[in-house]
Design a protein around this motif. Structure first.
Motif: not given
Length: 485
Positions: A18, A22, A47
């Motif tokens: 993640v 990001e 995501l």
């Protein structure tokens, strides 16, 4: 791959999937308003897929890492896809206004294979209209700008892909190449791109797909920032077809027979090669000779002077079943009524055309004329192309690599390709010859623009060019982050 092997905190990994996603999403949001490389994103879905990767790593047994890496070599790795390829849920227009509402219901073959290997798509990237021009601009998404200089082109047709990779907005990318559409963007954007040997990687699931003889010239291949990522990408994208290659063979660079050709011999249709490109190619030759203790043979292949004519003739020729090449004007009409180039040009002049100028003038008009003229004159050029293919295979053999410019100039300014529309001949000739080619970045010019070189081998000897690319990356630095030179 770094992103693929350092994800997940459940087993002592320092970075979660993640967090990686990001970071790349944030990078896209920072850079893309300037470059316009990524034209449609799927950040939320990406995501969620990253969370599933972290869950898998956290819940898996401690001794499962090796098996997981073998089964999912790209687990959690961000990937972007040229918009001409079908990526489920994403648009698939190839920059054609009449396809503005087309959404892919499934994945192209190579996209599916990368996803099955664990890669996570961030979205789709810009291309030229119908993938037939070397500036990535169209009436659906607009123009893509080079991250090293926003006033320069990114190349085409996989230009958005080259841009996104160069700007560190993605890790790996999917491109296609029928006249240099992987290698020109890779060169202009300072990244690696590989056109595989013809027929190894499936082309299924892209628009427009090749018909007739062009099925022998279109190649789907990998693009990335680091040379070491080309081979694992090629293995996954080729699937069972990878058995035709020799990727498991150990390459001894000292035993490769290197050949060097500085230019095409002086075609009247193509620009002279820039001095800095020639100087860099000379440095590569000197490095190979001094470090490997070999002799690079300089060659002058006379037929290369007719690269554009040979490519054009072979692109327009009939296949073994007598099927003719599809007219570009038919493709512009998207299988409806074909476009009339002269009428479309008049509409463009008054701002009423839904097509870009390159698609109307140098492509549709010229292609229509060439096809009509082809019946007589092309037979000789096609014969010349087959003779050149035999000559190249004899020269390269099972252990040869040719060093050849990727393009006559560094990334041109926007619209400049209209003045020299046939400069793509430096890459296009190898499509009709069916040879594997790796574009390798070689640092930046005095203007801060990427330099590079094409590495060419005999059919099914992709392992040679990939090995040389890895070597040259270490010697000359490879990809340079824009703004950091």
């Amino acid at each position: 791959m770094t992103e693929g092997t350092e994800m997940g905190k459940g087993q002592g990994f320092p970075v979660s999937c993640v967090e990686v996603l990001e970071a790349y999403i944030e990078r896209n949001r920072e850079v893309n308003p300037l470059t316009n490389g990524l034209v449609r994103d799927r950040f939320e879905e990406a995501l969620e897929e990253a969370r599933q990767v972290d869950k898998l790593l956290a819940e898996g047994p401690a001794d499962a890492d090796a098996a997981l890496e073998e089964r999912l070599p790209f687990l959690g790795v961000p990937v972007t896809v040229k918009e001409a390829f079908a990526l489920q849920g994403m648009p698939n227009t190839s920059g054609l206004v009449s396809r503005r509402n087309v959404i892919a219901a499934s994945d192209a073959a190579v996209v599916s294979r990368l996803k099955q290997a664990g890669a996570i798509p961030l979205g789709v990237t810009n291309c030229s209209e119908l993938c037939m021009w070397y500036e990535s601009s169209n009436r659906v998404y607009g123009r893509t700008n080079n991250p090293y200089d926003l006033q320069r082109i990114v190349g085409g047709s996989s230009g958005g892909e080259g841009c996104v990779l160069a700007a560190a907005c993605s890790v790996i990318g999917v491109g296609s190449d029928i006249g240099g559409s992987i290698r020109m963007p890779a060169f202009f954007n300072g990244v690696f791109g590989h056109k595989p040997t013809t027929g190894v990687v499936p082309n299924d699931g892209q628009f427009p797909n090749a018909q007739g003889m062009r099925t022998s010239f279109l190649c789907t291949g990998p693009m990335c920032r680091y040379a070491e990522d080309l081979e694992p990408m090629l293995r996954v994208m080729a699937g069972p077809g990878v058995a035709k290659l020799k990727l498991d063979e150990k390459v001894s660079l000292e035993k490769i027979k290197f050949h060097c050709m500085d230019h095409d011999g002086g075609s009247i249709f193509v620009s002279p090669v820039d001095k800095e490109i020639l100087q860099m190619q000379k440095k590569v030759v000197e490095h190979l000779e001094s470090e490997l203790g070999i002799q690079v043979q300089r060659v002058a292949i006379h037929k290369m002077k007719y690269s554009f004519q040979i490519w054009s003739a072979m692109m327009s020729s009939k296949d073994s079943d007598g099927q003719e090449a599809q007219l570009f004007t038919d493709l512009l009409g998207d299988h409806g009524k074909p476009v009339w180039p002269l009428w479309e040009l008049i509409k463009w002049l008054v701002g009423m055309s839904s097509h870009t100028f390159p698609a109307i003038a140098p492509l549709a008009l010229l292609h229509e004329k060439l096809v009509k003229l082809n019946s007589g004159g092309n037979a000789k050029l096609v014969s010349m192309g087959k003779s050149l293919q035999a000559e190249m295979e004899t020269l390269l053999g099972p252990d040869g690599v040719l060093l050849y410019p990727s393009h006559p100039t560094v990334a041109p300014k926007h619209h400049s390709p209209l003045c020299m529309p046939f400069n793509f001949a430096y890459t296009a000739i190898f499509n009709v010859l069916g040879l594997p080619v790796t574009q390798c970045p070689l640092g930046l010019s005095s203007e801060g623009l990427p330099l590079g070189i094409q590495l060419v081998a005999g059919a099914y000897n992709d392992h040679l060019t990939l090995a040389v690319a890895r070597y040259l990356e270490k010697a000359f630095g490879g990809w340079v982050l824009p703004g950091k030179a």
